[in-house]
Design a protein around this motif. Sequence first.
Motif, PDB file in Angstrom:
ATOM      1  N   ILE A   1      -6.752  -1.733 -10.026  1.00 40.05           N
ATOM      2  CA  ILE A   1      -5.805  -2.780 -10.374  1.00 40.05           C
ATOM      3  C   ILE A   1      -6.261  -3.492 -11.644  1.00 40.05           C
ATOM      4  O   ILE A   1      -7.407  -3.929 -11.743  1.00 40.05           O
ATOM      5  CB  ILE A   1      -5.676  -3.792  -9.219  1.00 40.05           C
ATOM      6  CG1 ILE A   1      -5.261  -3.062  -7.943  1.00 40.05           C
ATOM      7  CG2 ILE A   1      -4.700  -4.902  -9.567  1.00 40.05           C
ATOM      8  CD1 ILE A   1      -5.433  -3.867  -6.691  1.00 40.05           C
ATOM      9  N   LYS A   2      -5.349  -3.594 -12.611  1.00 32.13           N
ATOM     10  CA  LYS A   2      -5.610  -4.312 -13.858  1.00 32.13           C
ATOM     11  C   LYS A   2      -4.660  -5.498 -13.910  1.00 32.13           C
ATOM     12  O   LYS A   2      -3.456  -5.348 -13.714  1.00 32.13           O
ATOM     13  CB  LYS A   2      -5.373  -3.422 -15.074  1.00 32.13           C
ATOM     14  CG  LYS A   2      -6.305  -2.243 -15.150  1.00 32.13           C
ATOM     15  CD  LYS A   2      -5.955  -1.382 -16.346  1.00 32.13           C
ATOM     16  CE  LYS A   2      -6.809  -0.126 -16.362  1.00 32.13           C
ATOM     17  NZ  LYS A   2      -6.428   0.781 -17.456  1.00 32.13           N
TER      18      LYS A   2
ATOM     19  N   TYR B   1       4.164   6.086  -5.293  1.00 33.87           N
ATOM     20  CA  TYR B   1       4.431   6.149  -6.732  1.00 33.87           C
ATOM     21  C   TYR B   1       3.202   6.446  -7.588  1.00 33.87           C
ATOM     22  O   TYR B   1       3.335   6.810  -8.743  1.00 33.87           O
ATOM     23  CB  TYR B   1       5.074   4.845  -7.213  1.00 33.87           C
ATOM     24  CG  TYR B   1       6.450   4.642  -6.647  1.00 33.87           C
ATOM     25  CD1 TYR B   1       7.516   5.406  -7.090  1.00 33.87           C
ATOM     26  CD2 TYR B   1       6.675   3.701  -5.655  1.00 33.87           C
ATOM     27  CE1 TYR B   1       8.782   5.227  -6.570  1.00 33.87           C
ATOM     28  CE2 TYR B   1       7.945   3.511  -5.130  1.00 33.87           C
ATOM     29  CZ  TYR B   1       8.993   4.273  -5.587  1.00 33.87           C
ATOM     30  OH  TYR B   1      10.247   4.095  -5.062  1.00 33.87           O
ATOM     31  N   LYS B   2       2.017   6.264  -7.048  1.00 37.16           N
ATOM     32  CA  LYS B   2       0.736   6.515  -7.731  1.00 37.16           C
ATOM     33  C   LYS B   2       0.448   5.548  -8.886  1.00 37.16           C
ATOM     34  O   LYS B   2      -0.689   5.284  -9.202  1.00 37.16           O
ATOM     35  CB  LYS B   2       0.634   7.956  -8.258  1.00 37.16           C
ATOM     36  CG  LYS B   2       0.859   9.026  -7.235  1.00 37.16           C
ATOM     37  CD  LYS B   2      -0.206   9.021  -6.184  1.00 37.16           C
ATOM     38  CE  LYS B   2      -0.015  10.210  -5.252  1.00 37.16           C
ATOM     39  NZ  LYS B   2      -0.393   9.929  -3.899  1.00 37.16           N
ATOM     40  N   HIS B   3       1.459   5.020  -9.552  1.00 41.01           N
ATOM     41  CA  HIS B   3       1.270   4.059 -10.637  1.00 41.01           C
ATOM     42  C   HIS B   3       2.411   3.044 -10.593  1.00 41.01           C
ATOM     43  O   HIS B   3       3.577   3.422 -10.529  1.00 41.01           O
ATOM     44  CB  HIS B   3       1.274   4.758 -12.004  1.00 41.01           C
ATOM     45  CG  HIS B   3       1.141   3.796 -13.141  1.00 41.01           C
ATOM     46  ND1 HIS B   3      -0.062   3.299 -13.554  1.00 41.01           N
ATOM     47  CD2 HIS B   3       2.072   3.225 -13.942  1.00 41.01           C
ATOM     48  CE1 HIS B   3       0.129   2.466 -14.558  1.00 41.01           C
ATOM     49  NE2 HIS B   3       1.417   2.404 -14.817  1.00 41.01           N
ATOM     50  N   ILE B   4       2.045   1.763 -10.605  1.00 44.16           N
ATOM     51  CA  ILE B   4       3.045   0.697 -10.555  1.00 44.16           C
ATOM     52  C   ILE B   4       2.692  -0.350 -11.607  1.00 44.16           C
ATOM     53  O   ILE B   4       1.522  -0.709 -11.775  1.00 44.16           O
ATOM     54  CB  ILE B   4       3.071   0.035  -9.158  1.00 44.16           C
ATOM     55  CG1 ILE B   4       3.501   1.045  -8.108  1.00 44.16           C
ATOM     56  CG2 ILE B   4       3.984  -1.176  -9.150  1.00 44.16           C
ATOM     57  CD1 ILE B   4       3.375   0.530  -6.690  1.00 44.16           C
TER      58      ILE B   4
ATOM     59  N   LYS C   1       0.830  -1.205   0.000  1.00 46.71           N
ATOM     60  CA  LYS C   1       0.000   0.000   0.000  1.00 46.71           C
ATOM     61  C   LYS C   1       0.865   1.256   0.000  1.00 46.71           C
ATOM     62  O   LYS C   1       0.617   2.192  -0.764  1.00 46.71           O
ATOM     63  CB  LYS C   1      -0.927  -0.013   1.216  1.00 46.71           C
ATOM     64  CG  LYS C   1      -1.772   1.217   1.348  1.00 46.71           C
ATOM     65  CD  LYS C   1      -2.637   1.152   2.596  1.00 46.71           C
ATOM     66  CE  LYS C   1      -3.403   2.433   2.807  1.00 46.71           C
ATOM     67  NZ  LYS C   1      -4.192   2.403   4.044  1.00 46.71           N
ATOM     68  N   SER C   2       1.903   1.276   0.826  1.00 42.16           N
ATOM     69  CA  SER C   2       2.769   2.461   0.909  1.00 42.16           C
ATOM     70  C   SER C   2       3.495   2.708  -0.413  1.00 42.16           C
ATOM     71  O   SER C   2       3.681   3.851  -0.826  1.00 42.16           O
ATOM     72  CB  SER C   2       3.782   2.300   2.040  1.00 42.16           C
ATOM     73  OG  SER C   2       4.590   1.161   1.817  1.00 42.16           O
TER      74      SER C   2
ATOM     75  N   ILE D   1      -5.734   6.365  -6.661  1.00 41.02           N
ATOM     76  CA  ILE D   1      -6.519   7.574  -6.907  1.00 41.02           C
ATOM     77  C   ILE D   1      -7.418   7.804  -5.696  1.00 41.02           C
ATOM     78  O   ILE D   1      -8.384   7.064  -5.488  1.00 41.02           O
ATOM     79  CB  ILE D   1      -7.374   7.445  -8.182  1.00 41.02           C
ATOM     80  CG1 ILE D   1      -6.477   7.152  -9.388  1.00 41.02           C
ATOM     81  CG2 ILE D   1      -8.201   8.696  -8.419  1.00 41.02           C
ATOM     82  CD1 ILE D   1      -7.211   6.801 -10.649  1.00 41.02           C
ATOM     83  N   SER D   2      -7.092   8.793  -4.922  1.00 44.70           N
ATOM     84  CA  SER D   2      -7.858   9.223  -3.741  1.00 44.70           C
ATOM     85  C   SER D   2      -8.486   8.074  -2.948  1.00 44.70           C
ATOM     86  O   SER D   2      -9.672   7.845  -2.979  1.00 44.70           O
ATOM     87  CB  SER D   2      -8.929  10.242  -4.126  1.00 44.70           C
ATOM     88  OG  SER D   2      -9.917   9.653  -4.928  1.00 44.70           O
TER      89      SER D   2
END
Length: 87
Positions: free
Chosen positions: A54-55, A11-14, A5-6, A48-49
């Motif tokens: 997750i894809k 990074y907002k996108h992984i 989670k952290s 996002i907020s």
Amino acid sequence: MIIEKSELINYKHIEKSYDFTLDEEDVKNVKDIISFEYAKVKVEADYISELALIKIHVKGKMILRSTRTLKPVDYYFSEREELTCSF
């Protein structure tokens, strides 16, 4: 494959990818699978907020026993899934 989670919040996108195979021991109890050749897993996660989007895309190849002739048949698979999780 673990996405913390952290890590996602920072990074907002992984994007992560993983290749794997199964050996004969893993599929020996599944009578219609002769062998599991490979699978590729790709995961994309966006933060996002307070939501994680997750894809997941899994594709690969197995060799299955034909239901008519019992001969080996190549079986290619590809699956996509999208999940939304809240924190």
